[in-house]
Design an enzyme around this catalytic site. Structure first.
Site, mmCIF file in Angstrom:
data_model
loop_
_atom_site.group_PDB
_atom_site.id
_atom_site.type_symbol
_atom_site.label_atom_id
_atom_site.label_comp_id
_atom_site.label_asym_id
_atom_site.label_seq_id
_atom_site.Cartn_x
_atom_site.Cartn_y
_atom_site.Cartn_z
ATOM 1 N N GLY A 53 17.433 -13.388 5.287
ATOM 2 C CA GLY A 53 17.576 -12.291 6.219
ATOM 3 C C GLY A 53 16.338 -11.417 6.266
ATOM 4 C CB SER A 54 14.633 -9.640 9.012
ATOM 5 O OG SER A 54 14.143 -10.819 9.617
ATOM 6 N N GLY A 55 14.426 -7.689 6.671
ATOM 7 C CA GLY A 55 14.702 -6.441 5.973
ATOM 8 C C GLY A 55 14.181 -6.416 4.559
ATOM 9 C CG HIS A 56 15.223 -8.870 1.983
ATOM 10 N ND1 HIS A 56 15.963 -7.842 1.452
ATOM 11 C CD2 HIS A 56 16.117 -9.777 2.454
ATOM 12 C CE1 HIS A 56 17.252 -8.116 1.586
ATOM 13 N NE2 HIS A 56 17.373 -9.280 2.201
ATOM 14 C CE LYS A 104 16.473 -13.703 -0.536
ATOM 15 N NZ LYS A 104 16.062 -14.536 0.638
ATOM 16 C CG ASP A 109 19.997 -16.915 2.371
ATOM 17 O OD1 ASP A 109 20.327 -16.656 3.541
ATOM 18 O OD2 ASP A 109 19.197 -16.219 1.724
ATOM 19 C CG HIS A 218 21.616 -8.145 0.937
ATOM 20 N ND1 HIS A 218 21.579 -9.071 -0.083
ATOM 21 C CD2 HIS A 218 20.907 -8.688 1.959
ATOM 22 C CE1 HIS A 218 20.898 -10.127 0.314
ATOM 23 N NE2 HIS A 218 20.476 -9.926 1.551
#
Length: 334
Positions: A53-56, A104, A109, A218
């Site tokens: 996911g984006s945001g990391h 991960k 995922d 998250h």
């Protein structure tokens, strides 16, 4: 909500367009959400692909380049990419030597990378998968069965990427990636919640004057909440949690790779001060730090806080860690 975005619906696509404009050495497919190093197939080396996911950021697209990832698949914010992205990335980087998926340990995922591996193998590609599950804070969380994958992802991607760059075969690249993961442990601390663009408000409630010990990337709950503490005390708690499991790994007197990782909103002034405390605690416990990295690498949007990752490193891991790398977010030696 104050964010430097156009809209929550376009935030990932806009970021990818910006990455394409800033890094012409990368092939950024904004529509299909795949980032590939332009010379990925050159030299007949193993491909190394990751995503999430984006945001990391800068994880994972910021680590695409020489000596690290061959490609990355960004999903929506805090949402797994889909198998089609992963298959497309694998096909784009395969030079006939096979492809390693670095995954991960989050349910979406894992399921999607497993499905992508099956589809890619049906197309004739050789695929190996490595699961990163380094977080010692909790066994299960909102997103996982088992331990979460966090800061050790950077160690795995860097060392596996260096091994592939040297021309090692797929089985060898996968083996050292698994060894790095097995030798790594992490623990995170949140000083504030993060805010997703779609929600526009904090993802969890953390009252003023409190911190969350063992938080996930998250915003998943950790082990406990406590009143705010000085950096020295937070370092004691985090390092103790990591070493409790790391001391079970041999050699017990071996050196470590150390990562003090910001969660997105913590400035380097604070991170370096915190690293000083981590180094102090490790020295007091007789643990030698062979290499250290400090900065925002595996983040959680605008969360304030940090994580500590230690890897019990052997000579081969240290050599591959020191090998040249040239990516948007990590570079040395070239």
């Amino acid at each position: 909500m104050r964010m430097l975005i156009n809209s929550p619906q376009t935030v990932v696509a806009d970021a990818l367009r910006g990455m394409a404009a800033a890094h012409p050495e990368l092939d950024v497919d904004v529509e299909r959400r795949v980032v590939v190093r332009r010379d990925a197939r050159a030299g007949g080396r193993v491909g190394v692909v990751s995503g999430g996911g984006s945001g990391h950021e800068p994880l994972h697209a910021g680590f695409v380049g020489y000596g690290m990832l061959s490609a990355a698949c960004p999903g929506e914010v805090f949402t797994s990419p889909v198998p089609d992205q992963m298959v497309r990335a694998a096909a784009a980087v395969d030079s006939g030597q096979g492809v390693l998926f670095v995954v991960k340990n989050y349910t979406g995922d894992v399921l999607n990378f497993d499905m992508a591996a099956e589809l890619a193998e049906e197309d004739g590609l050789r695929i190996e998968r490595v699961l990163v599950n380094d977080d010692v804070a909790v066994t299960d969380s909102l997103y996982t069965a088992g331990r979460r994958g966090t800061g050790a992802t950077l160690f795995v991607e860097k060392i596996a990427g260096a091994s592939a760059e040297e021309g090692a075969p797929l089985e060898q690249v996968a083996a050292i990636a698994r060894r790095v993961n097995a030798s790594s442990r992490s623990f995170g601390v949140a000083l504030s919640a993060c805010t997703t663009p779609a929600k526009g408000s904090p993802t969890f409630d953390l009252p003023d004057g409190q911190l969350e010990l063992g938080i996930g990337i998250h915003g998943e709950p950790g082990r406990e909440r406590r009143a705010m503490m000085p950096a020295a005390e937070i370092a004691e708690v985090a390092v103790a949690a990591v070493l409790e499991e790391l001391t079970e790994l041999g050699p017990a007197d071996g050196p470590v790779l150390a990562l003090v990782n910001g969660m997105g909103a913590t400035p380097l002034l604070e991170l370096y001060g915190f690293h000083a405390e981590v180094a102090r605690v490790l020295a007091a416990r007789g643990v030698r730090v062979a290499r250290a990295l400090v900065g925002n690498y595996v983040t959680s949007l605008d969360m304030a806080g940090c994580s500590v990752t230690l890897c019990r490193a052997d000579e081969e891991m240290l050599r591959l860690w020191d090998a040249p790398v040239e990516t948007a977010a990590l570079r040395w030696g070239r």
